[in-house]
Design a protein around this motif. Structure first.
Motif, PDB file in Angstrom:
ATOM      1  N   ARG A   1      -7.613 -13.476  -4.792  1.00  0.00           N
ATOM      2  CA  ARG A   1      -6.240 -14.080  -4.235  1.00  0.00           C
ATOM      3  C   ARG A   1      -4.902 -14.040  -5.191  1.00  0.00           C
ATOM      4  O   ARG A   1      -3.857 -14.474  -4.784  1.00  0.00           O
TER       5      ARG A   1
ATOM      6  N   GLN B   1      -2.350  -7.829   6.069  1.00  0.00           N
ATOM      7  CA  GLN B   1      -3.100  -8.415   5.046  1.00  0.00           C
ATOM      8  C   GLN B   1      -2.151  -8.574   3.878  1.00  0.00           C
ATOM      9  O   GLN B   1      -1.881  -7.800   3.140  1.00  0.00           O
TER      10      GLN B   1
ATOM     11  N   THR C   1      -2.071  -4.571  -1.291  1.00  0.00           N
ATOM     12  CA  THR C   1      -2.352  -5.392  -0.220  1.00  0.00           C
ATOM     13  C   THR C   1      -1.899  -4.407   0.919  1.00  0.00           C
ATOM     14  O   THR C   1      -1.131  -3.441   1.001  1.00  0.00           O
TER      15      THR C   1
ATOM     16  N   ASP D   1      -5.108  -9.983  -1.254  1.00  0.00           N
ATOM     17  CA  ASP D   1      -6.320  -9.791  -1.026  1.00  0.00           C
ATOM     18  C   ASP D   1      -7.417 -10.727  -1.128  1.00  0.00           C
ATOM     19  O   ASP D   1      -7.416 -11.544  -1.776  1.00  0.00           O
ATOM     20  N   TYR D   2      -8.752 -10.745  -0.213  1.00  0.00           N
ATOM     21  CA  TYR D   2      -9.386 -11.805   0.002  1.00  0.00           C
ATOM     22  C   TYR D   2     -10.348 -12.110  -0.970  1.00  0.00           C
ATOM     23  O   TYR D   2     -10.849 -12.944  -1.280  1.00  0.00           O
ATOM     24  N   SER D   3     -10.803 -10.816  -1.720  1.00  0.00           N
ATOM     25  CA  SER D   3     -11.646 -10.825  -2.759  1.00  0.00           C
ATOM     26  C   SER D   3     -10.950 -11.380  -4.040  1.00  0.00           C
ATOM     27  O   SER D   3     -11.745 -11.815  -4.826  1.00  0.00           O
TER      28      SER D   3
ATOM     29  N   GLY E   1      -3.067  -3.724  -8.070  1.00  0.00           N
ATOM     30  CA  GLY E   1      -3.624  -4.391  -6.781  1.00  0.00           C
ATOM     31  C   GLY E   1      -2.744  -4.202  -5.697  1.00  0.00           C
ATOM     32  O   GLY E   1      -1.279  -4.242  -6.000  1.00  0.00           O
TER      33      GLY E   1
ATOM     34  N   GLU F   1       0.929  -1.234  -0.121  1.00  0.00           N
ATOM     35  CA  GLU F   1      -0.057   0.099  -0.056  1.00  0.00           C
ATOM     36  C   GLU F   1       0.905   1.536   0.145  1.00  0.00           C
ATOM     37  O   GLU F   1       0.367   2.261   0.002  1.00  0.00           O
TER      38      GLU F   1
ATOM     39  N   ILE G   1      -3.955 -11.082  -6.047  1.00  0.00           N
ATOM     40  CA  ILE G   1      -3.485  -9.952  -5.646  1.00  0.00           C
ATOM     41  C   ILE G   1      -2.536 -10.096  -4.314  1.00  0.00           C
ATOM     42  O   ILE G   1      -2.786 -10.164  -3.211  1.00  0.00           O
ATOM     43  N   HIS G   2      -1.258 -10.244  -4.599  1.00  0.00           N
ATOM     44  CA  HIS G   2      -0.350 -10.207  -3.238  1.00  0.00           C
ATOM     45  C   HIS G   2       1.300  -9.799  -3.931  1.00  0.00           C
ATOM     46  O   HIS G   2       1.246  -9.749  -5.100  1.00  0.00           O
TER      47      HIS G   2
END
Ligand SMILES: [Zn+2]
Length: 322
Positions: free
Chosen positions: A246, A239, A233, A242-244, A231, A216, A248-249
């Motif tokens: 996955r 976090q 996190t 991204d839980y919606s 994307g 971020e 995104i990391h």
């Protein structure tokens, strides 16, 4: 038998044959005039001047003569091995050791294994790192719309800043990009984590159609708008995915960093700033040619040897470190 039983690790003539088979895979090229192939002669049985050590003169392995320009050369001319004063078969052992040690190998240890002085081993290791440095920056990461992870890390302590504790100003900054599709990384050093240093790296190396993945940090916000998707996190909030969505990391690039950091901490404790890019090249090379990418130790060593061409390494003022 073992990997190290290969004749080119022990026999100088075989070492030259091995190097020639890699460097001249498409035919012999005269390094003086650039003529390819046909009119190059083998000069076997040529000896150097008699010395105390070899009264009959040392055999000059791999010596060729160009029929076009009449000049002599060996496969080492114009490569990082050219001016290294060590038998080629030992240098090939060093390439194998560095290519196959996941966290690297210190110059002290390399010197003990090869039975050469520390300084000699140190210079040789840097020649090999130079060979491992990627020349291919042509294709931007994320071409075709894949995910590219970007992250920064800090480590070590800059010269003259040993007292500093808080913050990151006294540490080395490294920015890494990982193309998730190809599983390869590129790394860059930066002095300050500022837009004028970081944004050009991101913009020059990542295709606009890519999905950019970062944490971020405010740094990536503006530059992120240049890409098809950005994307993020919230690492501050622990976090890591991204839980919606996955995909995104930035876990891949962080994994790559952890290997680098462990190596730099354990093996290369004191890395001079002026050499940092070469250590990075070494880790980057091993990461990009790792087993998961379908390359074994032998293939990795061949890839490293292929990189010796067209890179000459000279030190005006030798500064021996790490
Ligand atoms: Zn020639």
């Amino acid at each position: 038998m073992s990997v190290l039983s290969s004749p080119y690790f022990h026999d100088e003539a075989k070492a030259f044959e091995h190097l020639e088979s890699i460097v001249w895979a498409d035919g012999v090229v005269c390094p003086h005039c650039g003529v390819v192939g046909s009119r190059v002669y083998d000069l076997s049985d040529v000896r150097g001047k008699p010395t105390l050590k070899s009264p009959e003169g040392a055999v000059r392995y791999g010596l060729k003569k160009c029929g076009e320009c009449r000049k002599q050369f060996t496969v080492k001319v114009g490569t990082v091995f050219e001016h290294a004063r060590m038998p080629l078969h030992k240098m090939l052992q060093a390439v194998h050791l560095i290519a196959s040690s996941k966290k690297g190998i210190s110059a002290h240890q390399l010197g003990r294994i090869l039975e050469v002085q520390y300084k000699t081993a140190w210079f040789l290791a840097h020649r090999i790192r130079e060979a491992m440095r990627s020349g291919d920056l042509a294709t931007p990461f994320g071409s075709g719309g894949g995910a590219v992870e970007v992250d920064e890390t800090y480590f070590g302590i800059k010269e003259g800043r040993r007292g500093a504790k808080a913050g990151t100003a006294h540490k080395f900054g490294v920015l890494a990009l990982v193309d998730r599709e190809t599983g390869t990384m590129r790394s860059f050093t930066f002095d300050k984590f500022r837009a004028d240093e970081v944004h050009p790296i991101v913009l020059n190396n990542i295709a606009r159609e890519a999905r950019l993945m970062t944490d971020e940090a405010k740094m990536y916000k503006k530059v992120g708008r240049e890409f098809a998707e950005h994307g993020t996190t919230l690492h501050g909030a622990r976090q890591y995915v991204d839980y919606s969505d996955r995909t995104i990391h930035t876990n891949t690039v962080e994994g790559a960093f952890s290997i680098f950091k462990r190596g730099m901490k354990g093996v290369y404790q004191h890395c001079g700033e002026q050499h940092l890019h070469r250590y990075l090249a070494e880790f980057e090379f091993r990461y990009n040619t790792r087993t998961a990418n379908g390359i074994d130790d032998r293939g990795r060593a061949v890839a490293a040897v292929r990189g010796i061409v067209g890179k000459r390494l000279t030190y005006a003022r030798p500064h021996v470190d790490a």
